[in-house]
Enzyme design. Structure first.
Site, PDB file in Angstrom:
ATOM      1  N   GLY A 168      -5.694  -7.267   6.169  1.00 53.31           N
ATOM      2  CA  GLY A 168      -4.727  -7.943   5.324  1.00 53.31           C
ATOM      3  C   GLY A 168      -4.273  -7.183   4.099  1.00 53.31           C
ATOM      4  N   ASP A 169      -4.457  -5.873   4.083  1.00 57.29           N
ATOM      5  CA  ASP A 169      -4.018  -5.127   2.905  1.00 57.29           C
ATOM      6  C   ASP A 169      -3.611  -3.710   3.332  1.00 57.29           C
ATOM      7  OD1 ASP A 169      -3.699  -4.309   0.130  1.00 57.29           O
ATOM      8  OD2 ASP A 169      -4.935  -6.026  -0.393  1.00 57.29           O
ATOM      9  N   ASP A 170      -3.787  -2.718   2.481  1.00 56.16           N
ATOM     10  CA  ASP A 170      -3.336  -1.370   2.834  1.00 56.16           C
ATOM     11  C   ASP A 170      -4.194  -0.785   3.957  1.00 56.16           C
ATOM     12  OD1 ASP A 170      -1.485  -1.587   0.748  1.00 56.16           O
ATOM     13  OD2 ASP A 170      -2.910  -0.759  -0.710  1.00 56.16           O
TER      14      ASP A 170
END
Ligand SMILES: *[C@@H]1O[C@H](CO)[C@@H](O)[C@H](O)[C@H]1NC(C)=O
Ligand SMILES: *[C@@H]1O[C@H](CO)[C@@H](O)[C@H](O)[C@H]1NC(C)=O
Ligand SMILES: *[C@@H]1O[C@H](CO)[C@@H](O)[C@H](O)[C@H]1NC(C)=O
Ligand SMILES: *[C@@H]1O[C@H](CO)[C@@H](O)[C@H](O)[C@H]1NC(C)=O
Ligand SMILES: *[C@@H]1O[C@H](CO)[C@@H](O)[C@H](O)[C@H]1NC(C)=O
Ligand SMILES: *[C@@H]1O[C@H](CO)[C@@H](O)[C@H](O)[C@H]1NC(C)=O
Ligand SMILES: *[C@@H]1O[C@H](CO)[C@@H](O)[C@H](O)[C@H]1NC(C)=O
Ligand SMILES: *[C@@H]1O[C@H](CO)[C@@H](O)[C@H](O)[C@H]1NC(C)=O
Ligand SMILES: *[C@@H]1O[C@H](CO)[C@@H](O)[C@H](O)[C@H]1NC(C)=O
Ligand SMILES: *[C@@H]1O[C@H](CO)[C@@H](O)[C@H](O)[C@H]1NC(C)=O
Ligand SMILES: *[C@@H]1O[C@H](CO)[C@@H](O)[C@H](O)[C@H]1NC(C)=O
Ligand SMILES: *[C@@H]1O[C@H](CO)[C@@H](O)[C@H](O)[C@H]1NC(C)=O
Length: 420
Positions: free
Chosen positions: A227-229
């Site tokens: 859910g992020d980089d």
């Protein structure tokens, strides 16, 4: 010593000390096999002991079993060691313990569960060796709040040269799956990462890998769902190559954020991401610096850092349903909830190219390129994007710019980047 009757007590004591009471390592020659305790008992003392006993010209083997890791681990100074993971390392869920004891990363006030390092390391997971961070408990605990103190990065590879990791799986990472800090000549290939929340809590901060003070790292054949980089090179990263990878649901490839520490000089130079498939990613690739005005302190606050980002290439991307702009630069990163000062950063971004990107975008944003008025960005190129299909077929895709000079071959700006 000779154990006479008189010396019995002493002898038993000495024997007990000699025996690794809480560790189970089967050492044969230069191969240390970690034997799981079973019954959910903590295997971290055995793991630490195995790396201590097989520190040089040796192998550490994890069987096709489940190992419970209930305590922080620091295993350093390895030389010419093979790490052979056939089983699963499952991290414990005592968040009180981890918050109080996870080891400092040495940047952004972040912390780690396992601090690992050495020279000439070959690590294989055969495609099934797995780290399971038991992350759901952390997703629920943080519940969308960014950078919760003490929430550990699963693994940091530190003070390391000549390191290869192949065929490992990482599931449900507590926080970022991996960080690399102070390291050179690394190859990590055929790595699968999957951190997915089964509740309404998000998987914010479950980055795939973040790098600091590193040179010459290659990431090849990664499959990342989180859910992020997916990949986030940060302070003093040079010569990072990302190839042939598939990223799902996160924010894509992030350069930064950087410029978080007031007055500190940092750089990111020579990063290429190529032959990437990105499904439902927020961006294909983006660059983010903090503003020039410090607000709050790391991890969630900061700003006023100096330095540069240059020679960045995102090419040959196949994207599906990009949820924000395909290409983004922002120099507006600020303390949570704060806005403004977008023209204050003196952090110099230059020579960033997005090239040959095809697929679908869920809105009409091709590029949002917001550079700071205090340090406009030269040599920015967005090209080879005719194969992109936007949400609205009739409207022209937006290329919003602010303080950007486009290089030859780039699509033109057609609006102002006011988004932050
Ligand atoms: C590395 O360790 C292996 C044993 O695991 C040994 O056979 C080999 O000779 C070592 N290499 C060097 C360069 O010492
Ligand atoms: C690991 O062990 C399980 C049974 O405990 C077995 O089903 C599985 O096939 C084994 N995996 C490998 C790769 O050997
Ligand atoms: C890094 O590793 C080298 C070689 O193993 C060691 O001599 C040095 O003390 C380590 N540095 C730090 C900061 O731990
Ligand atoms: C969790 O860890 C804390 C701090 O180390 C300890 O006091 C507590 O007993 C542990 N809880 C459980 C359920 O083991
Ligand atoms: C955290 O660690 C400190 C110092 O080691 C200790 O005094 C405190 O009781 C610990 N807190 C918890 C919740 O484990
Ligand atoms: C790492 O590999 C490079 C290139 O092969 C070599 O020059 C260097 O000595 C190695 N470093 C260590 C610490 O073995
Ligand atoms: C970069 O690292 C790789 C190992 O991943 C090594 O083979 C190569 O020699 C290194 N390149 C340089 C210039 O040291
Ligand atoms: C970046 O790459 C260029 C060649 O493309 C090279 O000259 C330069 O030294 C590299 N920078 C760093 C910091 O390694
Ligand atoms: C821009 O970056 C690319 C890719 O690293 C490099 O080949 C090129 O030389 C750079 N251009 C300038 C003007 O530095
Ligand atoms: C893009 O990726 C999808 C699968 O994710 C695949 O079906 C399609 O053929 C790829 N397109 C190109 C141009 O590589
Ligand atoms: C992309 O969005 C379309 C339309 O909502 C949907 O049908 C498709 O399954 C999505 N594809 C992916 C890979 O998310
Ligand atoms: C951007 O804003 C400036 C001034 O704020 C204006 O002069 C310019 O026309 C705008 N450009 C576009 C493409 O809207």
């Amino acid at each position: 010593m000779v154990c006479t009757k008189a010396l019995l007590t002493l002898c038993v004591g000495a024997l007990l000390q000699a025996l690794p009471v809480y560790s189970r390592v089967d050492k044969r020659g230069n191969v240390c096999t970690v034997v799981p305790e079973g019954n959910g008992r903590d295997d971290s003392p055995s793991i630490i002991s195995a790396f201590a006993q097989c520190k040089k010209d040796a192998s550490v083997v994890f069987l096709n079993r489940t190992y419970h890791v209930e305590r922080v681990m620091s295993t350093h100074g390895l030389r010419n060691v093979t790490v052979d993971v056939k089983g699963t390392l499952l991290w414990g869920t005592n968040t009180t313990y981890w918050i109080n004891n996870s080891l400092p990363l040495g940047y952004q006030n972040q912390s780690v569960a396992w601090d690992f390092g050495g020279d000439n390391i070959f690590w294989t997971g055969h495609g099934y060796g797995t780290f399971d961070g038991n992350g759901q408990i952390w997703y629920d605990l943080a519940n969308g709040a960014s950078n919760m103190f003490g929430r550990p990065i699963n693994l940091v590879i530190r003070n390391t040269t000549n390191f290869t990791m192949q065929d490992m799986r990482f599931v449900q990472s507590q926080f970022w799956t991996m960080a690399v800090h102070t390291a050179e000549n690394l190859l990590l290939e055929r790595i699968t990462i999957r951190s997915v929340s089964n509740s309404s809590a998000s998987t914010l901060n479950t980055d795939g890998i973040d790098t600091f003070y590193t040179n010459n790292i290659t990431l090849r054949n990664w499959d990342v769902t989180e859910g992020d980089d997916a990949v986030a090179p940060k302070a003093n990263t040079s010569n990072l190559l990302i190839q042939d990878s598939h990223f799902r649901d996160g924010s894509g490839v992030a350069i930064g954020s950087i410029g978080q520490y007031p007055g500190m000089y940092e750089f990111i130079e020579n990063v290429t991401a190529e032959r990437i498939v990105c499904d439902r990613c927020r961006h294909a690739g983006y660059v983010k610096t903090w503003t020039g005005v410090q607000k709050g302190v790391p991890p969630n606050g900061g700003g006023g850092g100096v330095g540069y980002v240059k020679n960045i290439v995102f090419r040959d991307f196949n994207v599906t349903n990009i949820t924000d702009s395909v290409a983004q630069i922002t120099q507006c990163t600020s303390f949570e909830g704060q806005t403004g000062d977008c023209d204050t950063s003196t952090f110099q971004i230059s020579n960033v190219t997005w090239s040959n990107i095809s697929g679908t975008v869920s809105n009409n944003l091709l590029a949002t390129l917001q550079c700071s008025g205090a340090a406009p960005c030269p040599d920015i190129v967005v090209e080879g994007v005719d194969g992109l299909v936007f949400n609205s077929a009739s409207a022209r895709p937006d290329v919003e710019c602010s303080h950007v000079t486009l290089g030859p071959g780039s699509v033109a700006c057609n609006g102002n980047a006011t988004r932050v």
